[in-house]
Design a protein around this motif. Structure first.
Motif, PDB file in Angstrom:
ATOM      1  N   ARG A   9       5.551   3.739   8.980  1.00  0.00           N
ATOM      2  CA  ARG A   9       4.686   4.363   7.977  1.00  0.00           C
ATOM      3  C   ARG A   9       5.506   4.892   6.805  1.00  0.00           C
ATOM      4  O   ARG A   9       5.099   4.782   5.639  1.00  0.00           O
ATOM      5  CB  ARG A   9       3.902   5.507   8.615  1.00  0.00           C
ATOM      6  CG  ARG A   9       2.947   5.093   9.712  1.00  0.00           C
ATOM      7  CD  ARG A   9       1.944   4.055   9.262  1.00  0.00           C
ATOM      8  NE  ARG A   9       0.870   3.894  10.236  1.00  0.00           N
ATOM      9  CZ  ARG A   9      -0.006   2.912  10.230  1.00  0.00           C
ATOM     10  NH1 ARG A   9       0.067   1.988   9.296  1.00  0.00           N
ATOM     11  NH2 ARG A   9      -0.951   2.837  11.151  1.00  0.00           N
ATOM     12  N   GLU A  26       5.227   3.669   2.888  1.00  0.00           N
ATOM     13  CA  GLU A  26       4.989   4.610   1.787  1.00  0.00           C
ATOM     14  C   GLU A  26       6.099   4.516   0.746  1.00  0.00           C
ATOM     15  O   GLU A  26       5.844   4.483  -0.463  1.00  0.00           O
ATOM     16  CB  GLU A  26       4.909   6.034   2.328  1.00  0.00           C
ATOM     17  CG  GLU A  26       4.600   7.086   1.268  1.00  0.00           C
ATOM     18  CD  GLU A  26       3.183   6.977   0.731  1.00  0.00           C
ATOM     19  OE1 GLU A  26       2.998   7.231  -0.475  1.00  0.00           O
ATOM     20  OE2 GLU A  26       2.281   6.647   1.511  1.00  0.00           O
ATOM     21  N   HIS A  75       5.754   1.298  -1.179  1.00  0.00           N
ATOM     22  CA  HIS A  75       4.640   1.413  -2.128  1.00  0.00           C
ATOM     23  C   HIS A  75       5.100   2.145  -3.390  1.00  0.00           C
ATOM     24  O   HIS A  75       4.832   1.699  -4.519  1.00  0.00           O
ATOM     25  CB  HIS A  75       3.481   2.157  -1.478  1.00  0.00           C
ATOM     26  CG  HIS A  75       2.353   2.456  -2.429  1.00  0.00           C
ATOM     27  ND1 HIS A  75       1.388   1.536  -2.761  1.00  0.00           N
ATOM     28  CD2 HIS A  75       2.062   3.582  -3.137  1.00  0.00           C
ATOM     29  CE1 HIS A  75       0.541   2.079  -3.629  1.00  0.00           C
ATOM     30  NE2 HIS A  75       0.929   3.312  -3.869  1.00  0.00           N
ATOM     31  N   ASN A  76       5.800   3.264  -3.221  1.00  0.00           N
ATOM     32  CA  ASN A  76       6.290   4.014  -4.371  1.00  0.00           C
ATOM     33  C   ASN A  76       7.248   3.182  -5.220  1.00  0.00           C
ATOM     34  O   ASN A  76       7.160   3.152  -6.450  1.00  0.00           O
ATOM     35  CB  ASN A  76       7.005   5.292  -3.904  1.00  0.00           C
ATOM     36  CG  ASN A  76       6.038   6.324  -3.375  1.00  0.00           C
ATOM     37  OD1 ASN A  76       4.847   6.284  -3.663  1.00  0.00           O
ATOM     38  ND2 ASN A  76       6.544   7.248  -2.584  1.00  0.00           N
ATOM     39  N   GLY A 124       3.862  11.028  -2.193  1.00  0.00           N
ATOM     40  CA  GLY A 124       3.866  10.774  -0.755  1.00  0.00           C
ATOM     41  C   GLY A 124       5.013  11.416  -0.017  1.00  0.00           C
ATOM     42  O   GLY A 124       5.162  11.204   1.197  1.00  0.00           O
ATOM     43  N   SER A 144       3.930  13.723   2.927  1.00  0.00           N
ATOM     44  CA  SER A 144       3.483  12.943   4.080  1.00  0.00           C
ATOM     45  C   SER A 144       4.665  12.329   4.819  1.00  0.00           C
ATOM     46  O   SER A 144       4.715  12.346   6.057  1.00  0.00           O
ATOM     47  CB  SER A 144       2.521  11.835   3.621  1.00  0.00           C
ATOM     48  OG  SER A 144       2.218  10.963   4.686  1.00  0.00           O
TER      49      SER A 144
END
Length: 386
Positions: free
Chosen positions: A298, A302, A305-306, A352, A355
């Motif tokens: 995960r 993330e 994605h960034n 993020g 998270s």
């Protein structure tokens, strides 16, 4: 990239051919299959260079894999070739293309300045029935001293055999990836249903209770206060159920293939989908506890994605390495514009990071962020062993 074939010519014999064919058949992902085909062909036929291109529908190549050229040289060569000249002939004609000197062929249209010089050439389409899946070619036969120069009839027969098995391996790999995509789609659909079932009833109760509180505010403040407390409790329960539905569902691919294979597949998909070059390396990481594997996956998702959406970089490197204690370290490094982590925190834009830190903390790990404006970003997560 592999080393040049050893002096004395190509590997020969049934054992060498069998090894190459088995290597192709054991790969499940398209990119791995392509690389195995190219490396096997180059070694077996004793060529200095080998390449394989998978055509797209727009006159170019969806994928193009090379062997015998360094990563730096490949970068300097520039954009992928177009379907023209000899490459077009291999894609649109049934038979092989064997040339004593490719530079003298009337179809030859030159190559970029950084491209290696090539002379003798052997090319072959990779076909599945009437469909051309790819084109493979070899250049600069490394002949033994005193031996014949250039590619031979035997080389052509061997490359034809490899191309037939390459078609099978590539078709199987495509079917495998398609099945994985369907599995992911099914998992998303199931997750959507579970989220709806788990939370919708709580949200309906929350709405009714809030409406009751609003109606009681003026005529019965005490009861309104009780209803508002119930609103808070229902909201907390809904949040808990939503969090459980999202975080407790371990990805199906993780259960089937483990962290390393799942992360490698994810990176390959992103590499094909984005203009930035996304790579994955793994050094000695073994199976981790399930909760740690999910947390690492995960965080990687993330961070990727960034990097792909916000950094503006042309390169993202994902690395997974084993720690001496049996744990693992994940690094996601981008070549983008970077940022000042202090400014991000002050501005309330966490990208993020909160998270990701929560996931690391939840499995006894730690997350660090290294970034400066203009210097790219490195996200590092370390988890202990099981």
């Amino acid at each position: 990239m592999t080393a040049s074939p050893r002096p004395g010519g190509p590997r020969s014999g049934l054992a060498a051919v069998s090894t190459a064919l088995l290597a192709m058949s054991r790969r499940l992902e398209v990119r791995d299959v392509l690389r195995t085909i190219v490396a096997s062909a180059r070694e077996l036929l004793g060529a200095e260079y080998a390449a394989l291109g998978v055509p797209d529908d727009h006159g170019g190549f969806a994928q193009f894999v090379v062997d015998g050229i360094s990563a730096e040289q490949w970068r300097r060569i520039g954009p992928l070739p177009r379907q023209h000249g000899i490459l077009a002939a291999m894609l649109h004609e049934d038979g092989p293309q064997r040339l004593a000197d490719v530079r003298k062929d009337p179809r030859f249209e030159g190559w970029p300045a950084a491209h290696p010089d090539m002379s003798d050439f052997l090319g072959m389409p990779v076909r599945d029935g009437e469909e051309t899946l790819a084109a493979i070619f070899l250049a600069n036969k490394q002949s033994a001293p005193g031996g014949p120069r250039g590619f031979t009839d035997e080389d052509q027969e061997l490359l034809s055999l490899l191309a037939q098995h390459a078609a099978i391996a590539l078709t199987n790999a495509r079917l495998y990836e398609r099945s994985r995509e369907l599995t992911i789609a099914e998992e998303r659909s199931r997750l959507a249903h579970e989220l709806h079932d788990a939370v919708s009833q709580k949200l309906f109760s929350l709405r009714l209770t809030a409406q009751a509180a609003a109606a009681l505010v003026d005529r019965d403040p005490a009861r309104a206060k009780d209803e508002l407390q119930q609103v808070a409790a229902l909201a907390a329960e809904a949040a808990d159920e939503l969090r459980a539905a999202v975080t407790e569902l371990r990805p199906a691919a993780l259960d089937e293939d483990g962290l390393v294979a799942t992360l490698r597949t994810h990176v390959h998909v992103l590499d094909r989908a984005h203009t930035a070059h996304v790579t994955f390396t793994c050094d000695g990481v073994r199976a981790l506890p399930a909760t740690q594997e999910e947390a690492v996956l995960r965080v990687a998702q993330e961070a990727l994605h960034n990097a792909l959406r916000h950094s503006g970089g042309d390169r993202v490197e994902v690395a997974l390495t084993r720690t001496p204690a049996g744990g693992a370290v994940l690094q996601v490094v981008d070549s983008g514009k970077g940022f000042d982590p202090r400014f991000v925190r002050r501005a309330g834009r966490h990208l993020g990071l909160v998270s990701m830190r929560d996931r690391a903390d939840g499995v006894g790990g730690r997350l660090t962020v290294h970034s400066e404006p203009g210097q790219g970003t490195t996200i590092e997560m370390e988890v202990p062993g099981g």
